[in-house]
Design a protein around this motif. Sequence first.
Motif, short mmCIF file in Angstrom:
data_model
loop_
_atom_site.label_atom_id
_atom_site.label_comp_id
_atom_site.label_asym_id
_atom_site.label_seq_id
_atom_site.Cartn_x
_atom_site.Cartn_y
_atom_site.Cartn_z
N ARG A 195 0.85 -0.94 0.91
CA ARG A 195 -0.32 -0.11 0.16
C ARG A 195 1.08 1.20 0.47
O ARG A 195 2.28 1.04 0.56
CB ARG A 195 -1.03 -0.14 0.90
CG ARG A 195 -0.20 -0.28 2.91
CD ARG A 195 -0.61 0.02 3.99
NE ARG A 195 -0.45 0.12 4.79
CZ ARG A 195 0.01 1.50 5.51
NH1 ARG A 195 -0.31 2.41 5.11
NH2 ARG A 195 0.84 1.16 7.10
N LYS A 196 0.29 2.05 0.01
CA LYS A 196 0.98 3.93 -0.19
C LYS A 196 1.03 4.11 1.25
O LYS A 196 0.15 3.84 1.70
CB LYS A 196 0.38 4.61 -1.65
CG LYS A 196 1.22 5.90 -1.24
CD LYS A 196 0.30 6.71 -2.39
CE LYS A 196 1.11 8.12 -2.81
NZ LYS A 196 2.47 8.00 -3.48
N LEU A 197 1.74 4.78 1.52
CA LEU A 197 2.94 4.95 2.98
C LEU A 197 2.09 6.87 2.77
O LEU A 197 1.99 7.23 2.38
CB LEU A 197 4.29 5.37 3.36
CG LEU A 197 4.50 4.42 3.23
CD1 LEU A 197 6.36 3.86 3.67
CD2 LEU A 197 4.46 3.71 4.01
N SER A 198 1.23 6.60 4.30
CA SER A 198 0.79 7.79 4.52
C SER A 198 2.35 9.16 4.22
O SER A 198 3.12 8.77 4.51
CB SER A 198 -0.04 7.76 6.02
OG SER A 198 0.43 7.37 6.61
N ASP A 199 1.25 10.33 4.47
CA ASP A 199 2.58 11.65 4.64
C ASP A 199 3.22 11.06 5.91
O ASP A 199 4.02 11.34 6.04
CB ASP A 199 1.67 12.81 5.05
CG ASP A 199 1.27 13.41 2.84
OD1 ASP A 199 1.94 12.50 2.77
OD2 ASP A 199 0.76 13.77 3.47
N ALA A 200 2.43 10.84 7.73
CA ALA A 200 3.34 10.47 8.34
C ALA A 200 3.84 9.99 8.54
O ALA A 200 5.03 9.81 9.62
CB ALA A 200 2.14 10.83 9.88
N GLU A 201 3.78 8.73 7.85
CA GLU A 201 4.38 7.18 8.28
C GLU A 201 5.44 7.57 7.23
O GLU A 201 6.79 7.85 7.47
CB GLU A 201 3.76 6.14 7.24
CG GLU A 201 3.19 5.71 8.25
CD GLU A 201 1.97 4.45 7.29
OE1 GLU A 201 1.16 3.20 7.87
OE2 GLU A 201 1.53 4.62 6.58
N GLN A 202 5.45 8.04 5.81
CA GLN A 202 6.80 8.95 5.31
C GLN A 202 7.93 9.89 6.15
O GLN A 202 8.84 9.24 5.92
CB GLN A 202 6.35 9.15 3.73
CG GLN A 202 7.77 9.53 2.88
CD GLN A 202 8.03 8.49 1.99
OE1 GLN A 202 7.49 7.64 2.07
NE2 GLN A 202 9.01 8.21 2.15
N SER A 203 7.11 10.75 6.64
CA SER A 203 7.52 11.55 7.96
C SER A 203 8.60 10.97 8.77
O SER A 203 10.07 11.45 8.59
CB SER A 203 7.08 13.16 7.83
OG SER A 203 6.39 12.18 8.71
N LYS A 231 14.10 2.16 1.96
CA LYS A 231 13.47 1.08 1.17
C LYS A 231 12.72 0.45 1.57
O LYS A 231 11.86 0.05 1.16
CB LYS A 231 14.01 1.22 -0.79
CG LYS A 231 13.55 -0.05 -1.46
CD LYS A 231 13.95 -0.09 -2.91
CE LYS A 231 13.03 -1.47 -3.43
NZ LYS A 231 14.17 -1.51 -4.80
N LEU A 232 13.81 -0.23 2.77
CA LEU A 232 12.99 -1.60 3.43
C LEU A 232 11.84 -1.25 4.36
O LEU A 232 11.61 -2.08 4.47
CB LEU A 232 14.99 -1.84 3.84
CG LEU A 232 14.32 -3.14 5.17
CD1 LEU A 232 13.69 -4.19 4.08
CD2 LEU A 232 16.04 -3.10 5.51
N GLY A 233 12.43 0.23 4.83
CA GLY A 233 11.88 0.55 5.96
C GLY A 233 10.69 0.63 5.28
O GLY A 233 9.19 0.61 6.23
N ALA A 234 10.33 1.41 4.20
CA ALA A 234 9.23 1.43 3.28
C ALA A 234 8.14 0.16 3.03
O ALA A 234 7.33 0.20 3.12
CB ALA A 234 9.06 2.65 2.19
N ALA A 235 9.01 -0.59 3.11
CA ALA A 235 9.00 -1.72 2.39
C ALA A 235 7.78 -2.97 3.81
O ALA A 235 6.37 -3.13 3.48
CB ALA A 235 9.62 -3.18 1.81
N ILE A 236 8.72 -3.10 4.62
CA ILE A 236 8.18 -3.05 5.81
C ILE A 236 7.15 -2.66 6.37
O ILE A 236 6.06 -2.98 6.78
CB ILE A 236 9.13 -3.32 7.03
CG1 ILE A 236 10.69 -3.64 6.58
CG2 ILE A 236 8.81 -3.17 8.09
CD1 ILE A 236 11.30 -3.96 7.43
N VAL A 237 6.79 -0.63 6.61
CA VAL A 237 5.13 -0.50 6.74
C VAL A 237 4.17 -0.60 5.97
O VAL A 237 3.06 -0.41 6.50
CB VAL A 237 5.82 1.17 6.77
CG1 VAL A 237 5.06 1.99 7.44
CG2 VAL A 237 6.89 1.38 8.68
N ALA A 238 4.70 -0.86 4.43
CA ALA A 238 3.81 -1.33 3.75
C ALA A 238 2.78 -1.85 3.86
O ALA A 238 1.52 -2.63 3.23
CB ALA A 238 3.74 -0.41 2.71
#
Length: 164
Positions: free
Chosen positions: A126-134, A154-161
Motif C-alpha cells: 500500500r502507499k505510505l501516508s505522509d505521517a509514515e513517510q516523514s 526502501k526497506l523501511g517503506a516495504a516493512i511499513v507498507a
Amino acid sequence: MAGNKWRGNPVPVSDLASAILDPVLRKRTGISVGLVQSWEEIVGPRLALNSRPEKIQWPRRLHEDDPFEPAVLVVACSGPAALHLQHETGEIIGRVNAFLGFNAVGRIRIVQKPVASVAPTRPRLRKLSDAEQSKLCGTVGKIEDEGLRASLEKLGAAIVASRK
C-alpha cells in the motif's frame, strides 16, 4: 501402544499422504516423496520453478551377482531451463546422491516438456501516508551514506507498507 504412534495425537495430512504415496511412487517411478518435496533445496529456486524429477531408471540386473550400477535420473524441464540444468548436472548428481545417502544416480536425462509451476508473487504494498513517510525519513535521515540511506528507506517503506 508402541506400534500405533498416531493414536490420539493430531497428525499432519502431509505425513499421512506421504505414508500412502511413497510406496506407490517407489514402485512406479523409483522416486521417493522426499526427493520430490526437496527438489527446490537440491537444485535451487531458479531451476526448481522450471524442472521436476520424473523418475529414476535403475539398470536391470540379470543376476544377483551383477555389480551395482548407478541409475539415471529423468528430469522434466521446460525448454529454456534445460540448458541451465545441463550445465549443472554434475553438481545436481552430487546433491541428489547426498540426499539419498549413497551413489544412486550416475547421470541425468533431461526430458523437455512443459512444467506447471507457480511463480512466487510479490504482495502489493500500500502507499505510505505522509505521517509514515516523514517518520521513516526522520529515522534514516541521519545516515551520511546516500546509498545506504536510500536502501534502508526502501526497506523501511516495504516493512511499513506490508503492515495493515
